[in-house]
Write a protein that holds these residues in place. Structure first.
Motif: not given
Ligand code: ATP
Ligand code: F6P
Length: 471
Positions: A343-344, A363-365, A367-372
């Motif tokens: 992510i960094m 997991c990466i998606y 982060y960008f789309m703010n899923y819990n």
């Protein structure tokens, strides 16, 4: 107080349209993704709630005593809610999003927060690039609730006048005994002062990686693999004939959308992602951290075989898929931690295409789309589909391109029925609540490994400025 004995308030500083809300939202999304309870308190929202939107620039004139009083009230209401949130909801990081542009305002905040044993990290954004400020005004300010139904030119003039009012009293942060980071011209220069402890350093490092250059982030799973065709999970199998065909279509699809812009392709170290990217004419990098979630002893099995051989594990996974760790393998929680450096690096880069795996891309998606964390393991990332994300001011715009080549569906939806997992055995617990051992006897169940409330990133207890842990 939080059981981690650590509470941090990030206090934003800067003139209007300097990206403070943007930074606040990003830090909040990053820390939440890492399981650190974080919330933004935006004083502008309190001001609108208490005194209405559509206020003219004169409201912000420092020589207007009523405006001054109303702004103080909004700041105090936001602070009160923030302190309540720390105490009642075991918050770890709060972000206080306002201009906080005078010594006096910062001194007041610092006193109120330190009184409650909350560490204060000031984050100042300074920007002298007039064209960028103009762009920010156009990008987000004209569509803000402050200017609903207003002519855009008149709104822009009013917003510039608002900036001038703040400019009149603005004092950049120089308080030597305060912890702060100053980001100058979107991080082209960074000044940091008195940073203490691991979590603060992580936040600083994250901020130093941010940029706002326009770019695209593409995700694609590998082409359909032979394991996918047979319903098996994990492994390092070859692509199926349809998967190979997908690999031949990928370069055209990317080029159609990106034109002749540069791109870097990241794959895992597994054959199926490397093969899928083989024909792409861009620089490539393989990352071990992008390898698929390790299913441990279940690697190479179908879901039906797992259910038959390890019914308790199967039920445990359905009960809490994010925290369930396969025997000898990983949980989604483990994968988030190993993806943190990815992510960094993603934040630092410009156009990127990641050719990855189902769990990894979820997991990466997320982060960008703010899923819990509860919904994350069920995100749909189908085979033979390219996902394009375009970062915008406070989030990402998404497009999906489905390539017309059939593939199996590997998404297993959350079962509707209530499952009753067998209580896990082997529950030795370490100081921070993490179960220690993974060595389960044959026939014992896999485990839901962590208390869902504990952070994924190991955050250290609060440190004294000279580095001595405070009990
Ligand atoms: P206000 O005080 O009016 O709430 P703000 O400082 O919170 O303003 P934002 O609403 O965050 O400003 O502005 C968003 C815009 O700022 C986005 O278009 C984003 O690209 C841009 N931006 C992000 N980071 C920075 C930065 N470090 N410096 C300048 N602009 C930035
Ligand atoms: O089925 C394809 C796959 O990538 C497996 O290798 C992996 O174990 C699985 O998806 C992850 O998805 P889920 O977490 O839904 O089982």
């Amino acid at each position: 107080m939080s059981s981690f004995n650590l509470r941090i308030a990030c206090v934003m500083v800067g003139l209007p349209a300097r990206g403070k809300t943007y930074i606040s939202q990003k830090v909040c999304r990053y820390l939440t993704w890492l399981g650190i309870k974080t919330k933004v308190f935006n004083v502008g929202n309190y001001r609108r709630k208490l005194h209405g939107a559509s206020l003219p620039h004169t409201f912000f004139d420092p020589h207007n005593p009523i405006g001054e009083q109303h702004r103080k009230e909004a700041a105090a209401a936001a602070l009160e809610d923030m302190l309540g949130w720390f105490d009642n909801e075991q918050g770890i990081v709060a972000i206080y999003d306002a201009t906080n542009s005078t010594y006096q305002r910062r001194k007041w905040l610092h006193e109120e927060l330190t009184k409650q044993d909350i560490l204060v990290l000031f984050i100042e954004s300074i920007c002298q690039d007039e064209s960028l400020i103009l762009n920010n005004i156009k990008d987000v300010k004209l569509s803000s609730p402050d200017y609903v139904n207003m002519d855009p030119d008149a709104a822009a003039v009013d917003f510039r006048a608002r900036i001038d009012h703040y400019q009149e009293l603005y004092q950049t942060i120089t308080e030597e005994d305060f912890t702060y980071i100053k980001l100058i011209n979107v991080g082209s220069q960074v000044i940091i002062n008195m940073i203490q402890g691991y979590l603060e350093s992580r936040i600083i490092y994250y901020l130093m990686n941010l940029h706002i250059a326009p770019r695209k982030i593409y995700f694609s799973r590998h082409g359909e693999s032979m394991y996918n065709v047979h319903g098996k999970i994990g492994g390092d199998s070859e692509l199926s004939p349809r998967g190979k065909l997908y690999g031949t279509k990928l370069p055209g699809l990317i080029r159609e959308n990106l034109g002749d812009q540069s791109l870097t392709v990241w794959t895992s170290t597994m054959k199926r992602t490397i093969q899928t990217g083989e024909l792409l004419p861009y620089p490539k990098l393989t990352w071990k951290a992008l390898d698929e979630l390790d299913a441990g002893v279940c690697d190479g099995m179908t879901y039906e075989e797992i259910e038959e051989k390890f019914p308790e594990d199967f039920a445990n996974r359905d009960e809490d898929k994010f925290n369930y760790r396969y025997r000898g393998g990983e949980s989604y929680r483990d994968v988030v931690l190993r993806l943190e450096p990815v992510i960094m690096a993603l934040e630092r880069h410009e156009n990127i295409l990641i050719i990855g795996h189902q769990a990894i891309l979820r997991c990466i998606y997320a982060y960008f789309m703010n899923y819990n964390h509860e919904d994350l393991p069920y995100i749909k990332i189908p085979l033979h589909t390219v996902i394009e994300l375009t970062p915008k001011a406070y989030g990402c715009e998404e497009k999906r391109f489905k390539v017309d080549i059939e593939a199996v569906d590997t998404h297993r939806p959350k079962p509707a029925k209530i499952v009753h997992p067998t209580p896990s055995i082997n529950t030795s617990v370490s100081g921070n609540g993490e179960k220690l051992s993974l060595k389960l006897p044959a026939g014992a169940s896999g485990e839901i490994v962590k208390d869902a409330l504990s952070p994924i990133l190991p955050i250290s207890p609060k440190l004294h400025p000279r580095g001595v842990a405070i009990k």
